[in-house]
Design a protein around this motif. Structure first.
Motif, mmCIF file in Angstrom:
data_model
loop_
_atom_site.group_PDB
_atom_site.id
_atom_site.type_symbol
_atom_site.label_atom_id
_atom_site.label_comp_id
_atom_site.label_asym_id
_atom_site.label_seq_id
_atom_site.Cartn_x
_atom_site.Cartn_y
_atom_site.Cartn_z
ATOM 1 N N SER A 5 0.828 -1.207 0.000
ATOM 2 C CA SER A 5 0.000 0.000 0.000
ATOM 3 C C SER A 5 0.863 1.258 0.000
ATOM 4 C CB SER A 5 -0.877 -0.005 1.256
ATOM 5 O OG SER A 5 -1.561 1.208 1.425
ATOM 6 N N ARG A 6 0.283 2.354 -0.455
ATOM 7 C CA ARG A 6 0.944 3.660 -0.366
ATOM 8 C C ARG A 6 0.961 4.193 1.060
ATOM 9 N NH1 ARG A 6 -2.592 5.444 -5.211
ATOM 10 N NH2 ARG A 6 -1.115 5.378 -6.935
ATOM 11 N N ASN A 35 -4.500 -8.472 2.431
ATOM 12 C CA ASN A 35 -3.875 -7.162 2.533
ATOM 13 C C ASN A 35 -4.844 -6.033 2.861
ATOM 14 O OD1 ASN A 35 -1.299 -8.127 2.162
ATOM 15 N ND2 ASN A 35 -1.310 -7.792 -0.048
ATOM 16 N N ILE A 36 -6.105 -6.177 2.514
ATOM 17 C CA ILE A 36 -7.077 -5.122 2.852
ATOM 18 C C ILE A 36 -7.116 -4.891 4.361
ATOM 19 C CG2 ILE A 36 -9.063 -6.712 2.893
ATOM 20 C CD1 ILE A 36 -9.225 -3.047 1.743
ATOM 21 N N PHE A 37 -6.998 -5.953 5.138
ATOM 22 C CA PHE A 37 -7.049 -5.815 6.600
ATOM 23 C C PHE A 37 -5.766 -5.192 7.135
ATOM 24 C CE2 PHE A 37 -9.686 -9.764 5.845
ATOM 25 C CZ PHE A 37 -10.865 -9.052 5.730
ATOM 26 N N ARG A 38 -4.665 -5.490 6.505
ATOM 27 C CA ARG A 38 -3.392 -4.868 6.891
ATOM 28 C C ARG A 38 -3.426 -3.378 6.564
ATOM 29 N NH1 ARG A 38 1.045 -7.469 3.887
ATOM 30 N NH2 ARG A 38 2.381 -6.415 5.384
ATOM 31 N N ALA A 39 -4.023 -3.025 5.416
ATOM 32 C CA ALA A 39 -4.070 -1.621 5.000
ATOM 33 C C ALA A 39 -5.047 -0.806 5.846
ATOM 34 C CB ALA A 39 -4.446 -1.531 3.527
ATOM 35 N N HIS A 81 -12.485 -1.151 -12.412
ATOM 36 C CA HIS A 81 -11.057 -1.397 -12.646
ATOM 37 C C HIS A 81 -10.273 -1.541 -11.344
ATOM 38 C CE1 HIS A 81 -12.029 -0.456 -16.758
ATOM 39 N NE2 HIS A 81 -12.529 0.686 -16.359
ATOM 40 N N CYS A 82 -10.856 -2.250 -10.372
ATOM 41 C CA CYS A 82 -10.200 -2.431 -9.081
ATOM 42 C C CYS A 82 -9.505 -3.793 -9.043
ATOM 43 C CB CYS A 82 -11.205 -2.316 -7.939
ATOM 44 S SG CYS A 82 -10.425 -2.543 -6.330
ATOM 45 N N THR A 83 -8.218 -3.774 -9.277
ATOM 46 C CA THR A 83 -7.456 -5.017 -9.319
ATOM 47 C C THR A 83 -7.562 -5.790 -8.014
ATOM 48 O OG1 THR A 83 -5.927 -4.045 -10.898
ATOM 49 C CG2 THR A 83 -5.169 -6.006 -9.709
ATOM 50 N N TYR A 84 -7.392 -5.096 -6.876
ATOM 51 C CA TYR A 84 -7.423 -5.815 -5.599
ATOM 52 C C TYR A 84 -8.736 -6.579 -5.440
ATOM 53 C CZ TYR A 84 -7.124 -7.330 -0.852
ATOM 54 O OH TYR A 84 -7.086 -8.141 0.251
ATOM 55 N N CYS A 85 -9.863 -5.910 -5.612
ATOM 56 C CA CYS A 85 -11.156 -6.559 -5.365
ATOM 57 C C CYS A 85 -11.473 -7.620 -6.411
ATOM 58 C CB CYS A 85 -12.262 -5.518 -5.269
ATOM 59 S SG CYS A 85 -12.101 -4.461 -3.801
ATOM 60 N N ASN A 168 -13.527 -0.256 -3.621
ATOM 61 C CA ASN A 168 -12.742 -0.075 -4.845
ATOM 62 C C ASN A 168 -11.966 1.232 -4.795
ATOM 63 O OD1 ASN A 168 -15.344 -1.344 -7.127
ATOM 64 N ND2 ASN A 168 -13.962 -2.458 -5.788
ATOM 65 N N ARG A 169 -12.597 2.278 -4.314
ATOM 66 C CA ARG A 169 -11.938 3.583 -4.265
ATOM 67 C C ARG A 169 -10.842 3.630 -3.198
ATOM 68 N NH1 ARG A 169 -16.211 3.327 -6.903
ATOM 69 N NH2 ARG A 169 -16.754 4.795 -8.543
ATOM 70 N N LEU A 170 -11.060 2.953 -2.085
ATOM 71 C CA LEU A 170 -9.983 2.848 -1.092
ATOM 72 C C LEU A 170 -8.798 2.058 -1.656
ATOM 73 C CD1 LEU A 170 -11.915 2.200 2.237
ATOM 74 C CD2 LEU A 170 -10.471 4.174 1.695
ATOM 75 N N ALA A 171 -9.082 1.027 -2.409
ATOM 76 C CA ALA A 171 -8.006 0.246 -3.018
ATOM 77 C C ALA A 171 -7.230 1.102 -4.020
ATOM 78 C CB ALA A 171 -8.564 -1.004 -3.677
ATOM 79 N N HIS A 172 -7.935 1.942 -4.778
ATOM 80 C CA HIS A 172 -7.249 2.849 -5.706
ATOM 81 C C HIS A 172 -6.420 3.882 -4.937
ATOM 82 C CE1 HIS A 172 -8.993 1.317 -9.361
ATOM 83 N NE2 HIS A 172 -10.218 1.543 -8.945
ATOM 84 N N LEU A 173 -6.992 4.456 -3.893
ATOM 85 C CA LEU A 173 -6.290 5.448 -3.074
ATOM 86 C C LEU A 173 -4.984 4.880 -2.531
ATOM 87 C CD1 LEU A 173 -6.201 8.159 -1.390
ATOM 88 C CD2 LEU A 173 -7.416 6.860 0.391
ATOM 89 N N THR A 174 -5.054 3.669 -2.040
ATOM 90 C CA THR A 174 -3.893 3.064 -1.376
ATOM 91 C C THR A 174 -2.970 2.309 -2.327
ATOM 92 O OG1 THR A 174 -5.143 1.044 -0.880
ATOM 93 C CG2 THR A 174 -5.178 2.805 0.786
#
Length: 190
Positions: A5-6, A35-39, A81-85, A168-174
């Motif tokens: 993550s950023r 990783n979502i939980f770590r972020a 276009h959310c790669t993580y999700c 999705n937007r949190l994944a893009h932000l991070t």
């Protein structure tokens, strides 16, 4: 920027007790900490809220099946276009639908993927809300009802779409990166 993550990430052992227990149960079942939980872990109150709403929508015992709920996530995450999700929930969809190809087909082109009438209605409803929510209206609801979705199921599709728009937007932000383990889950039929 870390490899995940950023923004700062938190390891399982550094989470508050309640979250360590909750995320630990997920990690035990999957074999890794998503990783979502770590972020989100560096902001515990937000992680709790996310998990609570996620579980309220995704673990409901009635209405949409668990596979149908994941279908909504993968279709809307593909459209966003959310790669993580796409990668994380694609793995869950492959497992819950017992289909090693469905998630890839849905995420790459949710508008054209061949689905049964119910699945098509679910995806179309989710996409209508995800793509341009200001245009969402009675016609979208009528099409879903005509395909047999109940108002409760329609609500589920809409609420899941909304939650994952945020995710999705949190994944893009991070710039959140999927765990490598997700890529292989559900690829070989069980």
């Amino acid at each position: 920027m870390s490899d995940v993550s950023r923004f700062p990430v938190v390891e399982l052992e550094d989470l508050p007790d309640d979250l360590r227990e909750r995320v630990g149960a997920i990690a035990e079942k999957s074999g890794f900490v998503p990783n979502i939980f770590r972020a989100l872990g560096h902001r515990p109150a937000e992680l709790r809220a996310f998990l609570d709403y996620h579980d309220a929508l995704m673990e409901r015992p009635d209405g949409l099946t668990k596979a149908e709920r994941e279908l909504v996530v993968v279709a809307t995450s593909g459209a966003n276009h959310c790669t993580y999700c796409v990668v994380a929930h694609g793995a869950i969809l492959r497992i819950r639908a017992k289909d090693p190809e469905l998630a890839d087909r849905v995420s790459s082109n949710p508008w054209q993927v061949e689905l049964d009438e119910r699945g098509r209605a679910i995806v179309d409803l989710a996409l209508a809300l995800a793509q341009d929510s200001a245009l969402f209206g009675e016609g979208d609801l009528e099409a879903a009802r005509n395909a047999g979705l109940t108002d409760d199921e329609i609500w589920d599709v809409g609420a899941i779409t909304a939650l994952f728009a945020m995710s999705n937007r949190l994944a893009h932000l991070t710039a959140l990166r999927p765990n490598p383990e997700f890529y292989l889950l559900g690829r070989v039929p069980r």
